[in-house]
Structure formats: structure tokens, C-alpha cells
Design an enzyme around this catalytic site. Structure first.
Site, PDB file in Angstrom:
ATOM      1  N   GLU A 268       1.830   4.918   6.097  1.00  0.00           N
ATOM      2  CA  GLU A 268       2.941   4.451   5.564  1.00  0.00           C
ATOM      3  C   GLU A 268       4.125   3.773   6.399  1.00  0.00           C
ATOM      4  O   GLU A 268       4.993   4.331   6.612  1.00  0.00           O
ATOM      5  CB  GLU A 268       3.801   5.844   4.555  1.00  0.00           C
ATOM      6  CG  GLU A 268       2.658   6.543   3.794  1.00  0.00           C
ATOM      7  CD  GLU A 268       3.180   7.594   2.992  1.00  0.00           C
ATOM      8  OE1 GLU A 268       4.304   7.898   3.405  1.00  0.00           O
ATOM      9  OE2 GLU A 268       2.487   7.967   2.068  1.00  0.00           O
ATOM     10  N   GLU A 482      -3.717   9.644  -0.419  1.00  0.00           N
ATOM     11  CA  GLU A 482      -2.903  10.774  -0.639  1.00  0.00           C
ATOM     12  C   GLU A 482      -2.337  10.654  -2.178  1.00  0.00           C
ATOM     13  O   GLU A 482      -2.069   9.555  -2.600  1.00  0.00           O
ATOM     14  CB  GLU A 482      -1.419  10.834   0.221  1.00  0.00           C
ATOM     15  CG  GLU A 482      -1.620  11.111   1.493  1.00  0.00           C
ATOM     16  CD  GLU A 482      -0.348  10.943   2.259  1.00  0.00           C
ATOM     17  OE1 GLU A 482       0.932  11.384   1.721  1.00  0.00           O
ATOM     18  OE2 GLU A 482      -0.369  10.827   3.432  1.00  0.00           O
TER      19      GLU A 482
HETATM   20  C1  GBH Z   1       3.747  11.331   1.922  1.00  0.00           C
HETATM   21  O1  GBH Z   1       4.345  10.034   1.654  1.00  0.00           O
HETATM   22  C2  GBH Z   1       3.760  11.471   3.261  1.00  0.00           C
HETATM   23  O2  GBH Z   1       2.720  10.856   3.799  1.00  0.00           O
HETATM   24  C3  GBH Z   1       3.430  12.831   3.601  1.00  0.00           C
HETATM   25  O3  GBH Z   1       3.637  13.262   4.820  1.00  0.00           O
HETATM   26  C4  GBH Z   1       4.507  13.817   2.689  1.00  0.00           C
HETATM   27  O4  GBH Z   1       4.106  15.231   3.112  1.00  0.00           O
HETATM   28  C5  GBH Z   1       4.011  13.658   1.430  1.00  0.00           C
HETATM   29  O5  GBH Z   1       4.310  12.229   1.100  1.00  0.00           O
HETATM   30  C6  GBH Z   1       5.023  14.393   0.457  1.00  0.00           C
HETATM   31  O6  GBH Z   1       6.526  14.111   0.495  1.00  0.00           O
HETATM   32  O7  GBH Z   1      13.531  10.477  -0.572  1.00  0.00           O
HETATM   33  O8  GBH Z   1      14.171   9.190  -2.242  1.00  0.00           O
HETATM   34  O9  GBH Z   1      14.296   8.479  -0.079  1.00  0.00           O
HETATM   35  C7  GBH Z   1       4.864   9.847   0.074  1.00  0.00           C
HETATM   36  C8  GBH Z   1       5.548   8.498   0.031  1.00  0.00           C
HETATM   37  C9  GBH Z   1       7.868   7.764   0.981  1.00  0.00           C
HETATM   38  C10 GBH Z   1       7.757   9.620  -0.584  1.00  0.00           C
HETATM   39  C11 GBH Z   1       9.302   8.111   1.091  1.00  0.00           C
HETATM   40  C12 GBH Z   1       9.127   9.685  -0.379  1.00  0.00           C
HETATM   41  C13 GBH Z   1      11.146   8.990   0.218  1.00  0.00           C
HETATM   42  C14 GBH Z   1      12.077   8.701  -1.100  1.00  0.00           C
HETATM   43  N1  GBH Z   1       6.770   8.762   0.488  1.00  0.00           N
HETATM   44  N2  GBH Z   1       9.979   8.565  -0.019  1.00  0.00           N
HETATM   45  S1  GBH Z   1      13.475   9.497  -1.072  1.00  0.00           S
END
Ligand code: GBH
Length: 581
Positions: A268, A482
């Protein structure tokens, strides 16, 4: 050109006696006179990994268990699934927990289904056996960067408990375990001397998987950048990261490639490039404008990934599978206006397209993104484009959810011309609810409030998968690397039995797998799915306040046995019902 205003921590070390938080040496002398240029007064002292921990991190917590624990058999009572949830069981009868079967659906025999985790989120033992610090050992020590200032010092203590963790997933029949390597375990400073104890550890993780009949898959980089690389040259902001990452990849492929054939280079990049700028009081500063930093990072990610891909093919052979992990939700126009359609396209371009167009289509950025970054990034040369294009064998996507998109107030064009607009440069607005003309219903059930981005929007999954296949076709197909759900308020539950029965997550897994099956029956090639995650773990900035595990972990005593939640049985059930024998 960029100039690095890098005040090395080495000059701070000279006054390490009173070194506290900031690594920038004081610009003011004792008598109050301004030192014109403190960077002139720098030195280079060799420091070892222990000094470095003390200098930059300070004390860390240690678990009660600090030696590798031998696995014990999983009691057969633990493998009894829960009573059925919401839906009438089929066929009827006591304790039967089966999906009603749709005869036109199936998973092929070789479908890669499993679970995933990541080093910093599960391992703990952060200082054990020579590991160097990562930026995620520093970030929780930046006040209020993480909820409750939780650290991952101990986390699941998987560094010592991995044998049992693998035995438990094998007991449920899970086929694949995907984990990430801690770069700073293998190379405590990110480059330079290799830590054999780190290599030995992962060798044993891999061998244990094989012993239990579980296929191991490796992600090289899941956000835990060796702190030294950030301190010395700004990590992903600098082109120096490219050879360092490739060398790290070479070491890992060489050590583990005889037993591991599925590799992911980076997890990511949209997310970890978005960590920049790092908190300026706690990391050296770089004079790259804040808004540009993530795109410099992305630029170097693409080059590092592509080189690591080609090297991997050489070392691992043509049958290996190498890819980078993309992320993002499905993007739905809020209305059928052409402005909202354009907002959706810009959102794809600035998210998945940022890395997917270069890797799967052209070697270069999508047009709308390129219009922005060409103002400051160097253009990829023809040679670089050729090197980047085609560097993924599967389309690996962490596909959790979906969102609506719409044009910003005042229109897209005005936003694109206005750096002050909070939506700049993507200039696409987002919503989790349908339009007011549809009564503003939420797109689907909300996850825990700590993960406001996540809803059960699995109704959109087939469309999502069709879109990915159509837009970024790949050699082997889509790998959902994922997906998972944070049960609302789970961390507030106090009774173990309440925690273990997780209805919203279970429903998510059930309908998610049905969405995958539906898409596959319509001709979308999906090669596998990895549930996130096999255990509750350290959820980055949310610490332990949000849980994604299909197994419960007691964080006050991670040595206590993990416990399967109902959702784990729901996930497994999809394969019991639909996988060809
Ligand atoms: C995954 O990303 C990660 O790869 C993993 O490590 C993590 O544990 C899992 O998600 C669960 O969260 O907070 O509104 O700014 C998933 C994609 C991209 C989702 C960043 C959350 C932040 C949005 N993530 N996003 S915000």
C-alpha cells in the site's frame, strides 16, 4: 532542486547527555547567541544498534515470554463452530453452520485462500536479537500520534509465539499465511551488516508453515522503514532508498526463495507515502513542500519495486509470483452527473492509478496525476518506463470497502487551480452515504468508529472486481491480498464470550466471499483471498483501540491462548462449501 536540511543525529549524539526529544541541535548557544549554522558543527561517531535505540527511542517494554514457545495441539472443542447467525442454517440441524449452496459457484482446487499479518503489527520483541528500530518504533513516541500512545513493543509477541500461531490457523484448514519481514531485523540499519538471527527467525517461520502444510507468502515492506534510513537521507523521499531496498530484497530472496515463491514488494504505497511529512519535531526535516513529499516517495517506490521485481525473477525463477499490493475502495459516482463521473476518474487516478497505470499499462502516471506531478517530479525516462511496465504477475489489491465520490463545490476545474482547496490535488469529494435523493442511507453497516473509512459495502464487490480486471489486466488475475472488518466497539467489550461472537464481521466475511464467488462465476479471474487479520494486532495510529482479528488476543497478557472468533469459522465455511475437492 531539492536540498536536504539534514541535521544528523550524530551531531546530537555529541551532546547525548542532555539529548531529549528533538534531534535537531539547538541553534542557540548557552549565552543566548544564535549559532549561524549549527550544521557546521557535526561529527561522525560510530554507534552500535543499542546506542541507536537509546538515542532515538529510549526504553521499550518487554513481554513476559522471551523465548520461542513450542506449539501444543489445538483442543478439538475449540474447532466447534458457533450456532448460526442471522440466517437460517442449511441444511437444518444442530450446530450446522453452512452457506446455502449456489451450484453455479465454486473456488478451484488451487485457490489461494488464507490470512495475512504484518511484522510491526504482530511481532513485538522490537529490540530482541539485534533488531534495529523502525520509524514505527519512533512514531508512537511522538505524543498523541497514536491513540493512548500505544506502542507495538510487545503487540502479539508473535516473535516468540509464531509456532502456535501457525498451528492454530492450520487447525482450521487455512491454506496460506502471508506475513511481512521486518527490514530492520534483517538489516538493523536498513543497509550494511546482516543480522543472521533475523534470518534464522524467518527461516523457522517458513519451515513451521511448511511443516503444517501452510503456504508461506512474504511481503518485504509493510511500512516499518528502518529508522536509520529515515534519519540519514529521508527514507522514501530520497533516491538512495532504491539501491538499499533492492539489496534488502536480494538478501531476502536469496535466504528464503528456496521455500517461498509468492512475494509482495511493498504494501500500500498510497498509505505509507501518505505518512510524509513525518512529524517535524522528531525526524530530520527536508525542504520538499509537504504536498509534494508523498509523490517523491511514490516515484522512488515505483523504481525500487520495479528493480526488485526484475531481480526477484532472476533469483526466484519465472514461476515465482511477485507484485506490489495496491489499496483503495471501490469508487461510485454519487450522482449520474458528468462532474461526478470525472471526480471518480480523478480519484482512481490519484489512488490505484498512481501505481497501477505505471505497473500494468504504460510505465507512467495517469494523465490527471501527471499534470500535477510534472510540476516537480522528474519525468520517468523511456528506459525507466520500460523497466516499470509489466512488473506484477497478479493484480494484488487490499480491497476492503467502497465509497461515493462527487465533484467539489465550485467544480473540479476551480479546485485544480487552487492549491488552498483542502481537496487539492485530487479534487474529488467523498461520502459514505447515498445522495439525499436516496434518503442519505449509509452505504452499508459501519465498522468501529476508529475505522471511519470502513463499511460493509460488499454489495459492490462484484462491480469492483470487474472494474479492476477491465482496467488493469494482469497475467494471472486478481489476488485480494487483504480484506477484513473492525467489529464495532469490540475493544469496549469486557466478556470474552461476547468478543468471540462478532456478528457484523461475520456477515462481512460471508457476503464478501459470496461477492467473490459471484464475480468469479461472471468471468473475473480471482486467484486467492487473504483475510485481514488472523489475530487482533497493533492497528497503527489506532493502537489497540480497533481490532481486525479473526482471533482474539488478550493484550494485557499476550501469552494467554488466542481464541477463534465466530468470523473465522464463517470465512473457513466459504471454502468448506465451495472449494472443489
Ligand atoms: C490495511 O490497509 C493495512 O495494510 C493493515 O496494516 C491494517 O491493519 C488494515 O488496513 C486495517 O486498517 O483513517 O480515514 O485516513 C487498508 C487500507 C488505507 C485503510 C488507509 C485506512 C486510512 C483512512 N487503509 N486508510 S483514514
Amino acid at each position: 532542486m531539492r536540498s536536504f536540511k539534514l541535521l544528523t543525529f550524530l551531531s546530537a549524539l555529541a551532546s547525548a547527555q542532555n539529548f531529549t526529544e528533538s534531534i535537531a541541535p539547538s541553534a542557540t548557544a548557552a549565552n543566548g547567541t544564535q549559532i549561524p549554522n549549527p550544521t557546521l558543527y557535526a561529527t561522525t561517531l560510530a554507534i552500535n544498534v543499542e546506542d541507536y535505540w537509546n538515542l532515538r527511542i529510549g526504553p521499550v517494554q518487554e513481554a513476559a515470554t522471551t523465548t520461542t514457545v513450542s506449539p501444543t495441539p489445538i483442543p478439538s472443542t475449540e474447532l466447534i463452530p458457533p450456532p448460526p447467525l442471522y440466517y437460517a442454517p442449511f441444511p437444518t440441524g444442530q450446530q450446522v453452520f453452512k452457506m446455502p449452496k449456489n451450484e453455479s459457484w465454486s473456488f478451484p482446487k488451487d485457490f489461494l485462500w488464507g490470512v495475512a499479518g504484518a511484522a510491526q503489527q504482530i511481532e513485538g520483541a522490537v529490540k530482541a536479537e539485534g533488531r534495529g528500530p523502525s520509524i514505527w518504533d519512533k512514531l508512537p513516541r511522538v505524543p498523541n500520534y497514536v491513540v493512548n500512545n500505544y506502542t507495538s513493543d510487545i503487540a502479539d509477541n508473535n516473535y516468540y509465539l509464531y509456532k502456535q500461531d501457525i498451528a492454530r490457523i492450520a487447525a482450521l484448514g487455512v491454506k496460506v499465511y502471508s506475513f511481512s519481514l521486518s527490514w530492520s531485523r534483517i538489516l538493523p540499519f536498513g543497509k550494511g551488516p546482516v543480522n543472521q538471527l533475523g534470518i534464522d527467525h524467518y527461516n523457522d517461520v517458513i519451515d513451521t508453515c511448511i511443516e503444517y502444510g501452510v503456504t508461506p507468502m512474504i511481503t518485504l515492506y509493510h511500512w516499518d522503514l528502518p529508522l536509520y534510513l529515515q534519519d540519514t537521507y529521508g527514507g522514501w523521499l530520497s533516491s538512495s532508498i532504491v539501491p538499499d531496498f533492492v539489496e534488502y530484497a536480494r538478501i531476502a530472496y536469496t535466504a528464503f526463495g528456496d521455500r517461498v515463491s509468492h512475494w509482495f514488494t511493498v504494501n500500500e504505497p498510497i498509505v505509507f507515502c501518505g505518512f510524509y511529512p513525518l512529524p517535524t519535531q522528531h525526524f530530520p526535516n527536508f525542504t520538499i513542500p509537504n504536498l509534494h513529499q508523498r509523490y517523491w516517495c511514490g516515484h522512488h517506490v515505483l523504481l525500487a519495486h520495479a528493480e526488485a521485481y526484475h531481480l526477484g525473477k532472476q533469483i526466484l525463477g519465472a514461476n515465482s509470483t511477485i507484485a506490489l499490493k495496491h489499496n483503495g475502495g471501490y469508487k461510485i459516482p454519487l450522482t449520474n452527473s458528468s462532474a461526478d463521473a470525472e471526480a471518480v476518474q480523478r480519484a482512481w487516478d490519484f489512488n490505484e492509478g498512481w501505481f497501477s497505470d505505471p505497473v500494468f499499462l504504460t510505465g507512467d502516471y495517469p494523465a490527471s496525476l501527471k499534470a500535477f506531478v510534472s510540476g516537480f517530479l522528474p519525468e520517468f525516462t523511456e528506459e525507466q518506463k520500460g523497466m516499470i511496465n509489466g512488473t506484477a504477475d497478479v493484480y494484488a489489491h487490499d480491497a476492503y470497502t467502497a465509497q461515493f465520490y462527487f465533484a467539489p463545490e465550485g467544480g473540479i476545474e476551480a479546485c485544480v487551480g487552487d492549491e488552498e482547496n483542502p481537496l487539492y490535488p485530487t479534487c474529488a469529494n467523498t461520502s459514505y452515504t447515498y445522495a439525499p435523493t436516496s434518503n442519505s442511507w449509509l452505504i452499508g453497516p459501519a465498522a468501529d468508529p476508529g475505522s471511519p473509512w470502513l463499511h460493509d459495502a460488499t454489495t459492490y464487490l462484484p462491480s469492483f472486481l470487474h472494474y479492476l480486471q477491465r482496467t488493469w489486466p494482469s497475467r494471472l488475475g486478481i489476488f485480494i491480498t487483504e480484506f477484513g472488518f473492525a467489529e464495532p466497539f469490540e475493544s469496549h467489550k469486557t466478556l470474552l464470550q461476547d468478543i468471540l461472537y462478532d456478528p457484523v464481521r461475520s456477515a462481512y466475511y460471508r457476503s464478501y466471499m459470496q461477492g467473490v464467488l459471484a464475480a468469479m462465476s461472471e468471468g473475473v479471474r480471482v486467484v486467492g483471498t487473504l483475510g485481514w487479520s488472523f489475530v487482533d494486532n497493533y492497528e497503527w495510529a489506532q493502537g489497540y483501540s480497533v481490532t481486525f482479528g479473526m482471533q482474539y488476543v488478550n493484550f494485557s497478557d499476550p501469552a494467554l491462548p488466542r481464541r477463534f472468533k465466530a468470523s473465522f469459522f464463517e470465512y473457513v465455511d466459504a471454502f468448506e462449501v465451495y472449494q472443489e475437492k
